[in-house]
Design a protein around this motif. Structure first.
Motif, PDB file in Angstrom:
ATOM      1  N   ALA A 123      58.399  68.743  34.431  1.00 49.78           N
ATOM      2  CA  ALA A 123      57.477  69.844  34.743  1.00 49.78           C
ATOM      3  C   ALA A 123      57.801  71.108  33.963  1.00 49.78           C
ATOM      4  O   ALA A 123      56.886  71.842  33.562  1.00 49.78           O
ATOM      5  CB  ALA A 123      57.504  70.135  36.241  1.00 49.78           C
TER       6      ALA A 123
ATOM      7  N   ASP B 112      55.818  71.831  26.787  1.00 46.33           N
ATOM      8  CA  ASP B 112      54.716  70.888  26.945  1.00 46.33           C
ATOM      9  C   ASP B 112      54.691  69.828  25.856  1.00 46.33           C
ATOM     10  O   ASP B 112      54.358  68.670  26.116  1.00 46.33           O
ATOM     11  CB  ASP B 112      53.385  71.650  26.955  1.00 46.33           C
ATOM     12  CG  ASP B 112      53.276  72.588  28.145  1.00 46.33           C
ATOM     13  OD1 ASP B 112      53.867  72.282  29.191  1.00 46.33           O
ATOM     14  OD2 ASP B 112      52.614  73.636  28.011  1.00 46.33           O
TER      15      ASP B 112
ATOM     16  N   ILE C 260      46.662  72.580  29.224  1.00 49.46           N
ATOM     17  CA  ILE C 260      47.529  73.679  29.659  1.00 49.46           C
ATOM     18  C   ILE C 260      47.475  74.842  28.673  1.00 49.46           C
ATOM     19  O   ILE C 260      47.492  76.012  29.063  1.00 49.46           O
ATOM     20  CB  ILE C 260      48.974  73.171  29.847  1.00 49.46           C
ATOM     21  CG1 ILE C 260      49.035  72.175  31.023  1.00 49.46           C
ATOM     22  CG2 ILE C 260      49.931  74.335  30.112  1.00 49.46           C
ATOM     23  CD1 ILE C 260      50.376  71.489  31.178  1.00 49.46           C
TER      24      ILE C 260
ATOM     25  N   LEU D 120      47.353  66.785  28.209  1.00 54.18           N
ATOM     26  CA  LEU D 120      47.720  67.931  29.034  1.00 54.18           C
ATOM     27  C   LEU D 120      48.206  69.104  28.199  1.00 54.18           C
ATOM     28  O   LEU D 120      48.105  70.262  28.626  1.00 54.18           O
ATOM     29  CB  LEU D 120      48.794  67.532  30.051  1.00 54.18           C
ATOM     30  CG  LEU D 120      48.316  66.654  31.210  1.00 54.18           C
ATOM     31  CD1 LEU D 120      49.447  66.371  32.159  1.00 54.18           C
ATOM     32  CD2 LEU D 120      47.163  67.322  31.945  1.00 54.18           C
TER      33      LEU D 120
ATOM     34  N   ASP E  65      51.008  70.243  40.885  1.00 57.52           N
ATOM     35  CA  ASP E  65      51.339  70.426  39.476  1.00 57.52           C
ATOM     36  C   ASP E  65      51.097  69.102  38.747  1.00 57.52           C
ATOM     37  O   ASP E  65      51.710  68.087  39.068  1.00 57.52           O
ATOM     38  CB  ASP E  65      52.802  70.857  39.327  1.00 57.52           C
ATOM     39  CG  ASP E  65      53.155  71.260  37.914  1.00 57.52           C
ATOM     40  OD1 ASP E  65      52.942  70.437  36.998  1.00 57.52           O
ATOM     41  OD2 ASP E  65      53.645  72.378  37.709  1.00 57.52           O
TER      42      ASP E  65
ATOM     43  N   THR F  10      47.817  77.103  32.825  1.00 58.74           N
ATOM     44  CA  THR F  10      48.404  76.648  34.082  1.00 58.74           C
ATOM     45  C   THR F  10      48.485  75.135  34.095  1.00 58.74           C
ATOM     46  O   THR F  10      47.736  74.455  33.388  1.00 58.74           O
ATOM     47  CB  THR F  10      47.569  77.122  35.289  1.00 58.74           C
ATOM     48  OG1 THR F  10      48.197  76.690  36.504  1.00 58.74           O
ATOM     49  CG2 THR F  10      46.154  76.547  35.238  1.00 58.74           C
ATOM     50  N   SER F  11      49.420  74.618  34.902  1.00 58.73           N
ATOM     51  CA  SER F  11      49.512  73.173  35.105  1.00 58.73           C
ATOM     52  C   SER F  11      49.141  72.792  36.534  1.00 58.73           C
ATOM     53  O   SER F  11      49.277  71.633  36.919  1.00 58.73           O
ATOM     54  CB  SER F  11      50.941  72.685  34.793  1.00 58.73           C
ATOM     55  OG  SER F  11      51.890  73.339  35.620  1.00 58.73           O
TER      56      SER F  11
ATOM     57  N   LYS G 149      51.877  68.068  35.802  1.00 50.93           N
ATOM     58  CA  LYS G 149      53.030  67.525  35.084  1.00 50.93           C
ATOM     59  C   LYS G 149      53.999  66.835  36.044  1.00 50.93           C
ATOM     60  O   LYS G 149      54.580  65.803  35.714  1.00 50.93           O
ATOM     61  CB  LYS G 149      53.745  68.630  34.302  1.00 50.93           C
ATOM     62  CG  LYS G 149      52.952  69.163  33.110  1.00 50.93           C
ATOM     63  CD  LYS G 149      53.735  70.182  32.313  1.00 50.93           C
ATOM     64  CE  LYS G 149      54.874  69.537  31.529  1.00 50.93           C
ATOM     65  NZ  LYS G 149      55.578  70.519  30.680  1.00 50.93           N
TER      66      LYS G 149
END
Length: 622
Positions: A228, A232, A350, A346, A297, A355-356, A299
């Motif tokens: 998380a 990324d 993101i 993602l 979340d 934001t995730s 992730k």
């Protein structure tokens, strides 16, 4: 000997040095990283099964030999990791995260070394290089404080695994006088009949290390944190490639062939050691699924999803049958592909939304249609829906379980698959469907480079889904090298099993026609109109009068609240409480030692004198 083998390690190291020099110039750093991966892939084409290389050097007056070799398993792992890394670094040319290219290249050097190491000494050095480089990579995440905490937690778990492996290496070296992996595995296999529990204890030292690295229950607690809060653009490599290092290590020791040495057997004729590991895999799959369902979340959701899929892999290879090993390796490849695709999409989402959290997203499919379709195919693959690539391996895992008469394991894995559909649908709907928040009105699709990568990943997930033979053939060579009978591959479109064969393209065409017919009916007959997010379910009332915020309009808000209440008692069980207790004890012990050796000179002198006396007496007795 093939000298190109050593270049697979040297080239990434050179690239890492250059990347470290230009690290301040982000685009140049990204270009160097991508070109290093591409060059490594080019050199890999000249390396073949059976090639070897010996590197000898003197250290403290002792000659050390580091041996490299290429087996069917290692060449397979090299190709899938380097190809995926090349695709990822190409995508990262447009990435704005804090990932450091030189750290990823150090991991690439360690990656190639791990897969080619023929001696335990080199394997351990490569493992440490990989471990510390990945810890430093996690430090570069978006949320500095959380990234530091996650990196520290990950480091502590990795250190524990390293000590366990080092202890096992030392024991084997004392017993055999060699660091050769093949020689030590052969020794353990020959000794198993006389001292089964002793051999099992030694192997367990290595398996603890491999379980930690792959995040297998109960050593899974670092996974959601590291995934998380890492950069990324690093998370796809962490999930897709690095989670397989533990699987590779397990496969090195599985040819000990517990079944053929008279080891006590459990149900289905599986040795107790293997049977226990099957259930560790099953529990990992179920725990990962349950925890993924209730994440906000995205992730963390995919982190627990990775954990669950690794449980499938471990449960399959632990059976150590032709179908089981084939299915396990096949699913490891499929997981790399579809989970890598999901994490890459993602990156785009993101970077556009900032934001995730899924409850802050929604309705992005109109703004990012290519990313939307890539994510859709990725979750369909992860859920095991034909004709995408995740279907075949899950189907084979079920067949392996049926063959070994493991009905309860099958039921739990099937429930885990059902749960996987729940959390994947939640991610799909929360991120891309529903109503678009006004703050994302200006969001745009990913750039051309990103679209090229996403089209490639969509093609790969579909191609290896409808033509599984192209990946099952090299896996058959791996299975054969382990002393098992490989499964016949009838044709590239067939998934072969114990009881039946499935022609995936036929399933694919059937589903495609059904989907097309359904879409036609929807667009022809459905009466609908698009409304703004605030025009939702409040029947003309002002939602803010009820204390609601725009995020609570999102459909993913408390998505599975009734189910969460059902599992609430189980969430009180905290596995990481044990590890936190160990951490607190270690901290207290360290503080006591610090007081002795730093803050209290008299106490330090006392222990120093006592230690000197003990050494003198021990030397005199000897």
């Amino acid at each position: 000997m093939n000298s190109n083998i050593i270049w697979l390690v040297v080239i990434p190291l050179i690239g890492a040095a250059v990347s470290a020099i230009v690290v301040r110039y982000k685009l140049l750093d990204r270009i160097v990283t991508f070109l290093t991966f591409a060059t490594t892939l080019f050199v890999l084409f000249s390396v073949h099964v059976g090639d070897s290389y010996l590197w000898s050097f003197k250290f403290l007056g002792t000659t050390l030999n580091l041996t490299f070799g290429v087996s069917h398993l290692s060449i397979f792992m090299l190709y899938i990791s380097v190809v995926f890394g090349t695709v990822l670094t190409f995508y990262s040319l447009i990435d704005r995260s804090k990932m450091k290219g030189f750290l990823l290249l150090l991991i690439l050097a360690a990656n190639n070394w791990i897969f080619m190491a023929n001696d335990m000494l080199g394997f351990f050095f490569a493992w440490e290089l990989m471990g510390w480089s990945s810890v430093l990579s996690v430090l570069g995440g978006r949320e500095t404080e959380n990234s530091r905490h996650s990196a520290l937690y990950y480091a502590m778990m990795s250190i524990a695994g390293s000590y366990s492996m080092l202890f096992g290496i030392f024991i084997l070296w004392r017993l055999t006088g060699t660091f050769s992996i093949a020689a030590n595995v052969s020794y353990l296999s020959s000794t198993l009949g006389m001292h089964p529990w002793w051999v099992l204890g030694i192997v367990s030292l290595f398996f603890v290390t491999f379980m930690i690295k792959s995040g297998i229950f109960p050593f899974h607690t670092w996974v959601p944190l590291a995934y998380a809060y890492s950069p990324d653009s690093f998370t796809p490599f962490l999930s897709g490639v690095m989670s397989k290092y533990g699987v590779y290590g397990m496969l090195l020791f599985l040819p000990i062939s517990l079944m053929e040495k008279g080891f006590p057997s459990a149900f289905g004729g599986i040795p107790w050691a293997n049977y226990t590991f099957v259930w560790i895999g099953v529990v990992t799959a179920v725990v990962g699924t349950i925890l993924a369902i209730f994440q906000d979340d995205v992730k963390k959701l995919l982190a627990y999803s990775s954990l669950s899929n690794l449980g499938y892999v471990v449960a399959a290879i632990a059976i150590f049958s032709p179908v089981g090993v084939t299915a396990g390796i096949y699913h490891a490849f499929n997981h790399l592909l579809f989970k890598g695709a999901l994490f890459i999409t993602l990156i785009a989402v993101i970077s556009r939304t900032g934001t995730s959290k899924m409850s802050e997203m929604g309705g992005l499919w109109k703004k990012m249609p290519i990313t939307f379709f890539t994510f859709f195919i990725g979750i369909a693959s992860a859920a095991g829906i034909p004709p995408f690539n995740g279907f075949g391996s899950k189907w084979m895992i079920y067949q392996a379980m049926i063959k070994q008469h493991l009905p309860f394991a099958i039921i739990l894995l099937f429930l885990a698959s059902t749960g996987a559909f729940m959390y994947l649908f939640k991610a799909f709907h929360s991120v891309f469907l529903g109503q678009l928040s006004h703050k994302y009105d200006n969001v745009k699709e990913v750039s051309v480079i990103g679209q090229i990568v996403e089209f490639f990943l969509m093609f790969a997930m579909i191609f290896f889904g409808v033509q599984p033979g192209y990946i099952l053939k090299p896996i058959g060579a791996i299975v054969s090298s382990m002393g098992l009978k490989p499964l016949p591959v009838m044709a590239n479109g067939y998934v072969t099993g114990m009881f039946s064969n499935v022609y995936v393209p036929l399933i694919g065409w059937s589903l495609a026609i059904s989907f097309i017919f359904g879409f036609i009916l929807f667009f022809v007959t459905a009466k609908h109109k698009y409304v703004p997010q605030e025009n939702n379910y409040t029947a003309g009332q002002n939602p803010q009068d009820w204390g609601l915020t725009p995020e609570t309009y999102q459909f993913s808000w408390n998505f599975y609240q009734p189910v969460e209440k059902l599992f609430a008692p189980f969430f009180k069980i905290k596995v990481d409480g044990f590890f936190r207790g160990v951490g607190d004890w270690t901290k207290a012990t360290g503080s006591a030692i610090k007081e002795i050796f730093v803050e209290n000179a008299q106490m330090y002198t006392f222990f120093a004198v006592v230690g000197l006396i003990i050494f003198v007496i021990a030397g005199w007795v000897a």
